[in-house]
Design a protein around this motif. Structure first.
Motif, PDB file in Angstrom:
ATOM      1  N   PRO A 121     117.214  37.499 -33.767  1.00 22.59           N
ATOM      2  CA  PRO A 121     118.402  37.396 -32.916  1.00 22.59           C
ATOM      3  C   PRO A 121     119.074  38.760 -32.750  1.00 22.59           C
ATOM      4  CG  PRO A 121     118.860  36.518 -35.080  1.00 22.59           C
ATOM      5  CD  PRO A 121     117.390  36.822 -35.042  1.00 22.59           C
ATOM      6  N   ASP A 122     119.558  39.035 -31.533  1.00 22.61           N
ATOM      7  CA  ASP A 122     120.271  40.284 -31.263  1.00 22.61           C
ATOM      8  C   ASP A 122     121.104  40.144 -29.999  1.00 22.61           C
ATOM      9  OD1 ASP A 122     118.472  40.564 -29.129  1.00 22.61           O
ATOM     10  OD2 ASP A 122     117.526  42.365 -29.914  1.00 22.61           O
ATOM     11  N   SER A 123     121.648  41.237 -29.514  1.00 27.56           N
ATOM     12  CA  SER A 123     122.486  41.275 -28.303  1.00 27.56           C
ATOM     13  C   SER A 123     123.680  40.325 -28.422  1.00 27.56           C
ATOM     14  CB  SER A 123     121.662  40.953 -27.047  1.00 27.56           C
ATOM     15  OG  SER A 123     120.676  41.916 -26.838  1.00 27.56           O
ATOM     16  N   PHE A 124     124.356  40.350 -29.554  1.00 30.03           N
ATOM     17  CA  PHE A 124     125.475  39.450 -29.811  1.00 30.03           C
ATOM     18  C   PHE A 124     126.691  39.843 -28.976  1.00 30.03           C
ATOM     19  CE2 PHE A 124     122.921  39.492 -33.677  1.00 30.03           C
ATOM     20  CZ  PHE A 124     122.681  38.145 -33.839  1.00 30.03           C
ATOM     21  N   VAL A 125     127.285  38.865 -28.297  1.00 32.89           N
ATOM     22  CA  VAL A 125     128.506  39.084 -27.517  1.00 32.89           C
ATOM     23  C   VAL A 125     129.426  37.876 -27.688  1.00 32.89           C
ATOM     24  CG1 VAL A 125     127.420  40.560 -25.774  1.00 32.89           C
ATOM     25  CG2 VAL A 125     127.517  38.092 -25.398  1.00 32.89           C
ATOM     26  N   GLU A 126     130.739  38.111 -27.591  1.00 33.29           N
ATOM     27  CA  GLU A 126     131.705  37.016 -27.596  1.00 33.29           C
ATOM     28  C   GLU A 126     131.972  36.638 -26.152  1.00 33.29           C
ATOM     29  OE1 GLU A 126     135.280  35.017 -26.919  1.00 33.29           O
ATOM     30  OE2 GLU A 126     135.252  37.162 -26.559  1.00 33.29           O
ATOM     31  N   TYR A 127     131.877  35.339 -25.851  1.00 34.42           N
ATOM     32  CA  TYR A 127     132.083  34.855 -24.489  1.00 34.42           C
ATOM     33  C   TYR A 127     132.819  33.528 -24.540  1.00 34.42           C
ATOM     34  CZ  TYR A 127     131.045  33.220 -19.791  1.00 34.42           C
ATOM     35  OH  TYR A 127     131.151  32.754 -18.503  1.00 34.42           O
ATOM     36  N   LYS A 128     134.030  33.516 -24.023  1.00 34.72           N
ATOM     37  CA  LYS A 128     134.842  32.296 -23.960  1.00 34.72           C
ATOM     38  C   LYS A 128     134.902  31.577 -25.307  1.00 34.72           C
ATOM     39  CE  LYS A 128     134.339  31.656 -19.023  1.00 34.72           C
ATOM     40  NZ  LYS A 128     134.062  30.736 -17.927  1.00 34.72           N
ATOM     41  N   PHE A 129     135.229  32.342 -26.360  1.00 37.60           N
ATOM     42  CA  PHE A 129     135.372  31.832 -27.724  1.00 37.60           C
ATOM     43  C   PHE A 129     134.062  31.310 -28.317  1.00 37.60           C
ATOM     44  CE2 PHE A 129     139.481  31.360 -25.614  1.00 37.60           C
ATOM     45  CZ  PHE A 129     140.237  32.227 -26.394  1.00 37.60           C
ATOM     46  N   LYS A 130     132.938  31.718 -27.754  1.00 39.35           N
ATOM     47  CA  LYS A 130     131.623  31.367 -28.293  1.00 39.35           C
ATOM     48  C   LYS A 130     130.830  32.645 -28.527  1.00 39.35           C
ATOM     49  CE  LYS A 130     131.307  26.823 -26.188  1.00 39.35           C
ATOM     50  NZ  LYS A 130     130.486  25.920 -25.390  1.00 39.35           N
ATOM     51  N   LEU A 131     129.757  32.542 -29.308  1.00 38.23           N
ATOM     52  CA  LEU A 131     128.865  33.651 -29.563  1.00 38.23           C
ATOM     53  C   LEU A 131     127.657  33.522 -28.661  1.00 38.23           C
ATOM     54  CD1 LEU A 131     128.060  36.097 -31.351  1.00 38.23           C
ATOM     55  CD2 LEU A 131     126.843  34.450 -32.794  1.00 38.23           C
ATOM     56  N   GLY A 132     127.422  34.534 -27.838  1.00 34.50           N
ATOM     57  CA  GLY A 132     126.227  34.579 -27.011  1.00 34.50           C
ATOM     58  C   GLY A 132     125.232  35.537 -27.652  1.00 34.50           C
ATOM     59  N   PHE A 133     123.956  35.204 -27.616  1.00 33.45           N
ATOM     60  CA  PHE A 133     122.932  36.085 -28.182  1.00 33.45           C
ATOM     61  C   PHE A 133     121.569  35.687 -27.636  1.00 33.45           C
ATOM     62  CE2 PHE A 133     123.278  32.452 -30.976  1.00 33.45           C
ATOM     63  CZ  PHE A 133     121.984  32.162 -31.364  1.00 33.45           C
ATOM     64  N   ARG A 134     120.589  36.536 -27.879  1.00 33.94           N
ATOM     65  CA  ARG A 134     119.215  36.181 -27.522  1.00 33.94           C
ATOM     66  C   ARG A 134     118.391  36.117 -28.787  1.00 33.94           C
ATOM     67  NH1 ARG A 134     115.793  41.345 -25.338  1.00 33.94           N
ATOM     68  NH2 ARG A 134     116.183  42.627 -27.156  1.00 33.94           N
ATOM     69  N   ALA A 135     117.300  35.363 -28.744  1.00 38.62           N
ATOM     70  CA  ALA A 135     116.397  35.234 -29.879  1.00 38.62           C
ATOM     71  C   ALA A 135     114.984  35.022 -29.348  1.00 38.62           C
ATOM     72  CB  ALA A 135     116.809  34.066 -30.767  1.00 38.62           C
ATOM     73  N   ARG A 136     114.017  35.498 -30.105  1.00 39.19           N
ATOM     74  CA  ARG A 136     112.609  35.350 -29.715  1.00 39.19           C
ATOM     75  C   ARG A 136     112.052  34.089 -30.377  1.00 39.19           C
ATOM     76  NH1 ARG A 136     109.110  38.724 -27.196  1.00 39.19           N
ATOM     77  NH2 ARG A 136     106.917  38.522 -27.735  1.00 39.19           N
ATOM     78  N   VAL A 137     111.638  33.144 -29.548  1.00 37.80           N
ATOM     79  CA  VAL A 137     111.113  31.864 -30.030  1.00 37.80           C
ATOM     80  C   VAL A 137     109.793  31.596 -29.316  1.00 37.80           C
ATOM     81  CG1 VAL A 137     111.560  29.404 -30.243  1.00 37.80           C
ATOM     82  CG2 VAL A 137     113.451  31.009 -30.418  1.00 37.80           C
ATOM     83  N   ASP A 138     108.737  31.350 -30.073  1.00 32.95           N
ATOM     84  CA  ASP A 138     107.405  31.090 -29.513  1.00 32.95           C
ATOM     85  C   ASP A 138     106.966  32.190 -28.556  1.00 32.95           C
ATOM     86  OD1 ASP A 138     107.236  28.687 -30.947  1.00 32.95           O
ATOM     87  OD2 ASP A 138     108.214  27.571 -29.327  1.00 32.95           O
ATOM     88  N   GLY A 139     107.306  33.440 -28.884  1.00 29.14           N
ATOM     89  CA  GLY A 139     106.870  34.573 -28.074  1.00 29.14           C
ATOM     90  C   GLY A 139     107.715  34.861 -26.853  1.00 29.14           C
ATOM     91  N   ASP A 140     108.723  34.045 -26.569  1.00 28.79           N
ATOM     92  CA  ASP A 140     109.581  34.243 -25.405  1.00 28.79           C
ATOM     93  C   ASP A 140     111.016  34.489 -25.857  1.00 28.79           C
ATOM     94  OD1 ASP A 140     107.538  33.711 -23.501  1.00 28.79           O
ATOM     95  OD2 ASP A 140     107.848  31.556 -23.794  1.00 28.79           O
ATOM     96  N   TRP A 141     111.760  35.269 -25.081  1.00 22.50           N
ATOM     97  CA  TRP A 141     113.182  35.476 -25.350  1.00 22.50           C
ATOM     98  C   TRP A 141     113.978  34.337 -24.744  1.00 22.50           C
ATOM     99  CZ3 TRP A 141     114.858  38.689 -28.864  1.00 22.50           C
ATOM    100  CH2 TRP A 141     114.072  39.772 -29.213  1.00 22.50           C
ATOM    101  N   LYS A 142     114.918  33.822 -25.496  1.00 22.07           N
ATOM    102  CA  LYS A 142     115.787  32.748 -25.034  1.00 22.07           C
ATOM    103  C   LYS A 142     117.234  33.175 -25.283  1.00 22.07           C
ATOM    104  CE  LYS A 142     112.194  29.445 -26.193  1.00 22.07           C
ATOM    105  NZ  LYS A 142     111.552  29.453 -24.934  1.00 22.07           N
ATOM    106  N   VAL A 143     118.136  32.767 -24.408  1.00 19.84           N
ATOM    107  CA  VAL A 143     119.555  33.087 -24.543  1.00 19.84           C
ATOM    108  C   VAL A 143     120.276  31.846 -25.059  1.00 19.84           C
ATOM    109  CG1 VAL A 143     121.630  33.835 -23.319  1.00 19.84           C
ATOM    110  CG2 VAL A 143     119.391  34.763 -22.662  1.00 19.84           C
ATOM    111  N   TYR A 144     121.136  32.041 -26.061  1.00 16.50           N
ATOM    112  CA  TYR A 144     121.863  30.957 -26.708  1.00 16.50           C
ATOM    113  C   TYR A 144     123.363  31.193 -26.634  1.00 16.50           C
ATOM    114  CZ  TYR A 144     117.481  29.503 -28.910  1.00 16.50           C
ATOM    115  OH  TYR A 144     116.215  29.069 -29.135  1.00 16.50           O
ATOM    116  N   LEU A 145     124.112  30.103 -26.665  1.00  9.61           N
ATOM    117  CA  LEU A 145     125.557  30.135 -26.896  1.00  9.61           C
ATOM    118  C   LEU A 145     125.826  29.250 -28.104  1.00  9.61           C
ATOM    119  CD1 LEU A 145     127.416  29.821 -23.452  1.00  9.61           C
ATOM    120  CD2 LEU A 145     127.448  31.747 -25.050  1.00  9.61           C
ATOM    121  N   SER A 146     126.746  29.693 -28.968  1.00 13.04           N
ATOM    122  CA  SER A 146     127.080  28.912 -30.154  1.00 13.04           C
ATOM    123  C   SER A 146     128.585  28.897 -30.368  1.00 13.04           C
ATOM    124  CB  SER A 146     126.406  29.511 -31.392  1.00 13.04           C
ATOM    125  OG  SER A 146     126.777  28.786 -32.547  1.00 13.04           O
TER     126      SER A 146
END
Length: 71
Positions: free
Chosen positions: A19-44
């Motif tokens: 996981p990397d590229s951590f950003v705060e967005y609308k009181f959530k944490l946005g980031f990307r992570a490599r899963v099964d060889g592909d990059w995916k963007v998450y909000l938490s």
């Protein structure tokens, strides 16, 4: 660390999700992570149920510009 725990195993098994590229967005944490060889963007929101993939992308950074989340 006291109070630190795993919220979600984004890449179950022996491979890390990098996981990397951590950003705060609308009181959530946005980031990307490599899963099964592909990059995916998450909000938490900091909970297991509130950690959701929002995009499946080839390769990107996650950035905030003028109040918008870009990837």
């Amino acid at each position: 660390m006291s109070g630190t725990q795993l919220l979600a195993d984004l890449a179950p098994g022996p491979s890390p999700s990098y996981p990397d590229s951590f950003v705060e967005y609308k009181f959530k944490l946005g980031f990307r992570a490599r899963v099964d060889g592909d990059w995916k963007v998450y909000l938490s929101n900091g909970t297991t149920a509130g950690t959701q993939m929002i995009a499946d992308v080839f390769h990107t950074e996650v950035v905030i510009h003028d109040g918008m989340l870009y990837f």
